[in-house]
Design a protein around this motif. Structure first.
Motif, PDB file in Angstrom:
ATOM      1  N   VAL A   1      35.931  45.293  44.395  1.00  0.00           N
ATOM      2  CA  VAL A   1      35.857  43.905  44.853  1.00  0.00           C
ATOM      3  C   VAL A   1      36.085  43.906  46.359  1.00  0.00           C
ATOM      4  N   CYS A   2      35.136  43.388  47.113  1.00  0.00           N
ATOM      5  CA  CYS A   2      35.269  43.368  48.566  1.00  0.00           C
ATOM      6  C   CYS A   2      36.381  42.398  48.976  1.00  0.00           C
ATOM      7  N   PRO A   3      37.352  42.854  49.778  1.00  0.00           N
ATOM      8  CA  PRO A   3      38.424  41.956  50.200  1.00  0.00           C
ATOM      9  C   PRO A   3      37.935  40.879  51.169  1.00  0.00           C
ATOM     10  N   GLY A   4      36.733  41.087  51.753  1.00  0.00           N
ATOM     11  CA  GLY A   4      36.199  40.110  52.692  1.00  0.00           C
ATOM     12  C   GLY A   4      35.461  38.984  51.986  1.00  0.00           C
ATOM     13  N   CYS A   5      34.468  39.338  51.147  1.00  0.00           N
ATOM     14  CA  CYS A   5      33.589  38.317  50.568  1.00  0.00           C
ATOM     15  C   CYS A   5      33.687  38.240  49.047  1.00  0.00           C
ATOM     16  N   GLY A   6      34.437  39.141  48.453  1.00  0.00           N
ATOM     17  CA  GLY A   6      34.578  39.116  47.002  1.00  0.00           C
ATOM     18  C   GLY A   6      33.406  39.753  46.265  1.00  0.00           C
TER      19      GLY A   6
ATOM     20  N   GLU B   1      31.597  50.641  51.684  1.00  0.00           N
ATOM     21  CA  GLU B   1      31.014  49.564  52.487  1.00  0.00           C
ATOM     22  C   GLU B   1      30.393  48.534  51.562  1.00  0.00           C
ATOM     23  N   CYS B   2      30.815  47.278  51.763  1.00  0.00           N
ATOM     24  CA  CYS B   2      30.324  46.184  50.924  1.00  0.00           C
ATOM     25  C   CYS B   2      28.824  45.999  51.145  1.00  0.00           C
ATOM     26  N   ALA B   3      28.088  45.896  50.050  1.00  0.00           N
ATOM     27  CA  ALA B   3      26.642  45.735  50.144  1.00  0.00           C
ATOM     28  C   ALA B   3      26.269  44.328  50.599  1.00  0.00           C
ATOM     29  N   ASP B   4      27.162  43.381  50.472  1.00  0.00           N
ATOM     30  CA  ASP B   4      26.860  41.998  50.838  1.00  0.00           C
ATOM     31  C   ASP B   4      27.230  41.679  52.289  1.00  0.00           C
ATOM     32  N   CYS B   5      28.490  42.001  52.679  1.00  0.00           N
ATOM     33  CA  CYS B   5      28.915  41.599  54.026  1.00  0.00           C
ATOM     34  C   CYS B   5      29.101  42.794  54.966  1.00  0.00           C
ATOM     35  N   GLY B   6      29.008  43.991  54.458  1.00  0.00           N
ATOM     36  CA  GLY B   6      29.083  45.172  55.318  1.00  0.00           C
ATOM     37  C   GLY B   6      30.502  45.611  55.654  1.00  0.00           C
TER      38      GLY B   6
HETATM   39 ZN   LIG Z   1      31.934  41.938  51.363  1.00  0.00          ZN
END
Ligand SMILES: [Zn+2]
Length: 310
Positions: free
Chosen positions: A39-44, A59-64
């Motif tokens: 779970v990305c701590p930035g965008c979930g 590395e988050c695929a959504d927000c990087g």
């Molecule tokens: Zn993210």
């Protein structure tokens, strides 16, 4: 990795077999951090890839955003291998008497004493939990004197001769079903009412049933039910068995592990002793606390307010 959960290894052999490589340690950290999957701590977001250029970083695929499995733990940005951290924390958590920097250096085959010392110091710092809950229910409290060694005394001088001073320590043990649970120890400046009341109020919850001897300094601690026991000094260990056992264990530990406690760090030693005592049946939790893995599970702030015995 979803739902990944495995029993924590209790024996040295089991631990050795499980955490033999860097990726085995990283896998454990991943599972503790994201038990239901990333779970990305930035965008979930739930999609990420493992970076090839940074160790154990996703590395988050959504927000990087990039997140390391060690973020927020004691191991973050350390140059030491994860296996060394895991081993050091395991040894420190499972040795009932603790482990010195020199022992750590020898057992882990570390190149320098300085590295072992730093490792020890960082793990020890995790032994003081600032959000720990006060003792409650039935609590024994007492005070004692601990001999300490000075700079020029190479070893402990028996019988309290010159060069060996005494430090004052207040202690409390929570009793549940006739057995000790958690403890608190604190360096105090004197055995007067201000010092002992301050200790009691910092260590126990309101409405705790406090058992002490009839030392006047304990009289009427505000907000605490008090059960002073009048007795001669010879019988103190009978009326307050657990706090007396804690004190004698503390003194024996101090003499054995560090060849006598030093005055400058006494509170740190007390914290270490209490940490180990309070987690003597949950070594797994001790291991995780030392590494800072369990640090995100802060107790609910309102739990104290709704305690049954509060
Ligand atoms: Zn993210």
């Amino acid at each position: 990795m979803s739902g990944y959960e495995r029993r924590f290894p209790m024996s040295l052999i089991e631990f050795q077999g499980r955490f033999v490589t860097e990726s085995a340690c990283a896998e454990y950290l991943f599972a503790r951090r994201w038990p239901e999957g990333f779970v990305c701590p930035g965008c979930g977001g739930g999609r990420a890839w493992l970076l090839k250029t940074k160790a154990f970083t996703y590395e988050c695929a959504d927000c990087g955003r990039q997140t390391s499995v060690t973020a927020g733990t004691i191991m973050h940005a350390s140059k030491l291998p994860l296996t060394i951290w895991f081993w050091a924390a395991f040894l420190m958590a499972t040795h009932s008497n603790g482990i010195s920097a020199l022992q750590l250096q020898n057992q882990l085959g570390l190149g320098s004493y300085r590295t072992a010392w730093m490792l020890c110091a960082k793990l020890r710092r995790a032994m003081v939990n600032p959000v720990r809950e006060p003792l409650s229910g039935l609590v024994e409290a007492d005070e004692t004197m601990i001999p300490f060694r000075t700079k020029n005394d190479p070893v402990v001088v028996p019988g309290g001769r010159s060069g060996v001073g005494k430090m004052l320590v207040a202690g409390a043990v929570e009793i549940d079903g006739g057995k000790p649970r958690r403890a608190r120890l604190k360096v105090i400046e004197g055995f007067g009412k201000p010092e002992l009341h301050a200790f009691v109020l910092g260590a126990v919850a309101p409405q705790t049933w406090l058992v002490t001897d009839d030392w006047p300094s304990y009289q009427d601690p505000p907000g605490v039910r008090h059960n002073p026991i009048t007795l001669g000094p010879m019988a103190a260990h009978v009326a307050l068995p657990w706090i007396h056992r804690l004190f004698s264990n503390l003194k024996r530990w101090g003499l054995g592990v560090y060849h006598g406690l030093r005055k400058t760090n006494l509170q740190h030693y007390l914290d270490e002793f209490v940490f180990r005592f309070n987690r003597r049946r949950t070594r797994h939790a001790a291991f995780e606390t030392l590494l800072g893995i369990g640090a995100r599970t802060v107790p609910a702030p309102y739990r104290l307010l709704i305690r049954k015995d509060a």
